[in-house]
Design a protein around this motif. Sequence first.
Motif: not given
Length: 232
Positions: A141-143, A100-102, A50-53, A104-106
Amino acid sequence: MLILWVLAFLLPLGVLAAIVCYAVAAPASQWLGRTRVRGNPAAGTIALTFDDGPGEATPLILEILRKADVRATFFLCGQNVERFPEHARRIAEEGHEIGNHTHSHPYFLWKTPGKIAWEIDRAQEVIVSRTGHRPRLFRPPYGLRWFGLFPILHGRELTAVMWSVSGRDCRLPATGIADHILRKVNGGSIILLHDGCPPGERGDRRQTAAALEEIVRALSERYRFVTVSEMF
Ligand SMILES: [Zn+2]
């Protein structure tokens, strides 16, 4: 004659652009660095990610996973952990893996190594301070894996993880998400879903939560659910 010269100039540029696009954005690409995409098909395991949470839907998703006794992997954004620290803590307490998904998700495209490193380090700090868990996995982010990313990951002992099946849960209704995943999945699949939205973006992950019960029920008859680290 001029057209031939233009073609001779444009063709190599087009080929180069296609190569860079594949290297940076294709989920299975290993060209810029080693990336986990799927596990051993013969092992009979699958990994839900699950991403972005964390986000508003995280408790609902955790409840479904708890009832089914399934452990998953959550790739968290630092800014969302600051927004929903209790949800992040609960993810760790209930035995799920945290990646870790960064912060701020840039988009990483054209970002300097310094900016990429800051995004990763800030997210690590926030996740460790709020959950007590230091991620060993990283999902871009965004792969998008940009130049300079892999030396940064290597220096921090982080492994890049993509996916082999995208749930398309940002676009499809619940029945569509479940149908799509059940059609595409096989042994060793790493499945991409979302329990939150990138910081600053609005969205609703109730469709993901609504699809999850059916996905877990159908797949547990055929496979064993593991976290990404357990898969490898
Ligand atoms: Zn994301």
